[in-house]
Design an enzyme around this catalytic site. Structure first.
Site, mmCIF file in Angstrom:
data_model
loop_
_atom_site.group_PDB
_atom_site.id
_atom_site.type_symbol
_atom_site.label_atom_id
_atom_site.label_comp_id
_atom_site.label_asym_id
_atom_site.label_seq_id
_atom_site.Cartn_x
_atom_site.Cartn_y
_atom_site.Cartn_z
ATOM 1 N N GLU A 1 1.741 -0.475 -5.028
ATOM 2 C CA GLU A 1 0.831 0.619 -5.371
ATOM 3 C C GLU A 1 1.740 1.838 -5.510
ATOM 4 O O GLU A 1 2.168 2.416 -4.517
ATOM 5 C CB GLU A 1 -0.208 0.844 -4.275
ATOM 6 C CG GLU A 1 -1.195 1.950 -4.632
ATOM 7 C CD GLU A 1 -2.150 2.291 -3.501
ATOM 8 O OE1 GLU A 1 -3.313 2.609 -3.796
ATOM 9 O OE2 GLU A 1 -1.736 2.240 -2.323
ATOM 10 N N ASP B 1 0.835 -1.196 0.000
ATOM 11 C CA ASP B 1 0.000 0.000 0.000
ATOM 12 C C ASP B 1 0.875 1.253 0.000
ATOM 13 O O ASP B 1 1.881 1.317 0.718
ATOM 14 C CB ASP B 1 -0.895 -0.029 1.243
ATOM 15 C CG ASP B 1 -1.814 1.160 1.344
ATOM 16 O OD1 ASP B 1 -2.668 1.316 0.458
ATOM 17 O OD2 ASP B 1 -1.675 1.932 2.307
#
Length: 658
Positions: free
Chosen positions: A371, A336
């Site tokens: 990401e 993330d």
């Protein structure tokens, strides 16, 4: 129990050896560290950690056993302007805790102080670390190690995926156990996915703001204990680890990989007004990026940012990842806000954490997916991650939506994204699989909502619809909401089919959001992070079976096309791809940039994707030869087409050469 022996500086965390427990804690700036252990009645006993090697404090408690609850009190300077916030009145979680007892509540005693220290003891309400034994019988478990070229990822939430599944035993719905149940394994195999990517399973907390609103953090991107499984999805907290490993073992037996979404960019301590329960009180200056005024750099939007260029924090991150691979046999990670991993503080491909991962024989061989952005300056880094990282490709997501839904996109741009975005990823020796192609993810509209809503509808989140992106590239086809007349519903169906075919038949690594193959809707909520309810849970009884069958057939078709499974870049004349116009001629320069959205893509000289993304029925002349439409676009006995396909508006069909 006796006083602490000096113990060892490794391994990190609390380690049971059959006779006692060795405790270690990293803190470069502490002056004294107390180990605090608690009996069954909550009585506390404190021991100074007697050993220190470098920045690691350590001690050994003879006679201690698994199940022991403990925490730390760390002494040092209170100098907020310099980033030091030591406060020994506050009991702190072990960052390496494998299990945690208690939740992180919105309680005033959990605040360490803003300008001045808070001198109220928090032990009565603070979460406690728990010593565990890691023993587990993996039997003959082996990692599937699916090649990138054959990988199809399925992104899912542990609870939301199975909580409403009627064929699962009631007591295991929404749990780790359900993931490995034969009903779910059979579904994954029938669908054809090769990797299950789970939203965060490390223990997380609900932000105080959400708790005050009566909401919870559902997605899990607010990490509290990075080595501990979230206990809410287990039959009991002490069984979480074994139940998760049972699921991994069952999935591996079926050839399905398990990828974890992991949050190494911030912690649930949030900003300076957030709770102090671990890193802030252990060594704030080392663990976080600190501004010159002593506050945090907030490159995550969550109040703080982990300093993953600090040697001690790099070691912490790598040990966390290795723990999940070695102890839980996971097959990879999705990171993330992964640009934080490369901050020094500017983003560098040779950042310390990247170098450590590449040099690690355990981590360099599993699937690593970034990401590739954060919200800080220079945070957008799509295409810039070093090998062996793959990356979420938002260029593909936006291009696919803009091509099929009424937005302006050239044929050339669409083709570039269809070909694994070689302009972005063909560098540093990376292969097409580095482009993780997606239409949707947990964050944003579901696929059905992409064709039913022009605007987000996030009122249930309690922020007056201010949260969530406004750049959705969606199209409601003439009416906002799920319902509508038959012709509108058919147009929506055609758009969904075209989008799914684009995702699953393009070069790169496809990622499918769980529920998109069902027609799942979140009723226009494109930021359902706090919706632990029927809005996000998959309703298996209402699933669109025809759409599920269509999706599974596309995945089977994908695995038959060498140009897609070979994971090598397409080159002119190599037989992998030819780009043709509606008359089966090579696309001209003008057609690439200005032509109508009509094209044919010939893959491996045997599979032809005919595309009509216009609003009109159009005849498309197929290349010479005998062509037969293939499932899911036709039945097995579909007649041969030799000349022309009458392409419906927003239509796509795949043919195989006879």
């Amino acid at each position: 129990m006796t006083q602490l022996a000096i113990g060892e500086a490794t391994p990190h965390g609390a380690t049971y050896d059959g006779h006692g427990v060795n405790f270690t804690l990293f803190s470069a700036h502490a002056e004294r560290v107390e180990l605090c252990v608690f009996d069954s009645r909550g009585n506390e006993r404190r021991y100074d950690l007697p050993g220190r090697r470098g920045d690691v404090w350590h001690g050994y408690l003879a006679g201690a056993r698994p199940g022991l609850r403990y925490g730390y009190r760390v002494h040092g300077p209170w100098q907020p302007a310099q980033g030091h916030r030591f406060n020994p009145v506050k009991l702190l979680l072990d960052p390496y805790a494998r299990r945690v007892e208690g939740e992180l509540k919105d309680h005033p005693l959990l605040h360490g102080g803003h300008d001045e220290p808070d001198y109220r003891d928090n032990a009565a309400v603070a979460p406690k670390s728990v010593v565990i034994s890691d023993h587990y019988d993996w039997e003959d478990d082996a990692a599937p190690r699916t090649p990138w070229g054959k990988t199809v990822i399925y992104e899912a939430h542990v609870k939301g995926l199975t909580y409403l599944h009627p064929e699962l035993p009631q007591e295991i719905r929404g749990t780790y156990k359900a993931l490995g149940h034969p009903v779910m394994v059979a579904y994954f195999k029938q669908l054809g996915i090769t990797a299950l990517e789970l939203l965060p399973v490390a223990q997380f907390a609900s932000e105080p703001r959400l708790q005050r609103m009566g909401l919870t953090n559902y997605w899990g991107y607010n990490p509290m204990a990075m080595f501990a499984l979230h206990p809410a999805w287990a039959s009991s907290p002490e069984m979480a680890l074994d139940e998760f490993r049972d699921a991994v073992k069952a999935l591996h037996r079926a050839g399905i990989e398990v990828i974890l979404d992991i949050v190494l960019n911030h912690s649930a301590e949030l900003d300076l007004d957030g709770p102090t329960f671990s890193l802030r009180g252990i060594d704030n200056r080392s663990y976080y990026w600190i501004r010159d005024d002593g506050d945090y750099h907030n490159w995550t939007g969550c109040g703080n940012t982990l300093n993953l260029s600090h040697p001690g924090v790099v070691e912490y991150a790598c040990e966390c990842l290795r723990y999940w691979v070695e102890t839980c046999h996971v097959d990879g990670f999705r990171f993330d806000l992964a640009s934080v991993m490369g901050r020094t503080p500017t983003f560098r491909q040779d950042a310390p954490l990247f170098a450590a991962i590449k040099a690690c024989p355990v981590l360099s061989t599993v699937k690593l997916i970034a990401e590739p952005w954060d919200i800080g300056e220079g945070g957008y880094q799509v295409g810039n991650f070093p090998p062996p990282f793959a990356e979420w490709n938002d260029h593909f997501r936006d291009a696919a939506r803009r091509f099929w839904l009424p937005r302006n996109l050239t044929t050339g741009e669409f083709a570039c994204r269809f070909a694994a975005s070689s302009d972005v990823f063909k560098r540093n020796g990376r292969a097409p699989g580095a482009s993780v192609n997606l239409l949707t993810a947990h964050d944003g509209f579901t696929l059905r909502d992409c064709v039913c809503f022009n605007q987000k509808h996030n009122e249930a989140n309690g922020e007056e619809n201010r949260d969530g992106t406004n750049s959705n590239y969606s199209d409601n086809h003439g009416k906002e909401g799920l319902g509508g007349p038959l012709d509108l519903m058919e147009r929506r169906r055609d758009s969904i089919h075209a989008l799914l075919a684009t995702l699953l038949l393009s070069q790169g690594t496809p990622m499918l959001l769980a529920g998109d193959e069902h027609g799942h809707s979140q009723h226009g909520n494109n930021n359902a992070y706090c919706q632990d309810n029927a809005l996000t849970w998959l309703d298996w009884q209402q699933a669109n079976r025809g759409l599920t069958t269509f999706t599974a057939a596309l995945i089977r078709l994908r695995q038959q096309i060498p140009a897609l499974t070979g994971n090598s870049w397409w080159e002119e004349g190599d037989g992998n791809v030819r780009w043709l116009n509606k008359n089966a001629q090579p696309l001209s320069a003008d057609e690439w940039q200005n032509g109508p959205k009509l094209m044919q893509i010939l893959l491996s000289d045997r599979f032809l994707i005919a595309i009509n993304a216009t609003l009109e029925v159009t005849d498309i002349v197929l290349p010479e030869g005998e062509w037969r439409a293939v499932p899911p676009f036709a039945g097995e006995d579909n007649p041969v087409i030799t000349a022309v396909w009458q392409g419906p508006a927003h239509g796509l069909c795949v043919f195989q050469r006879g």
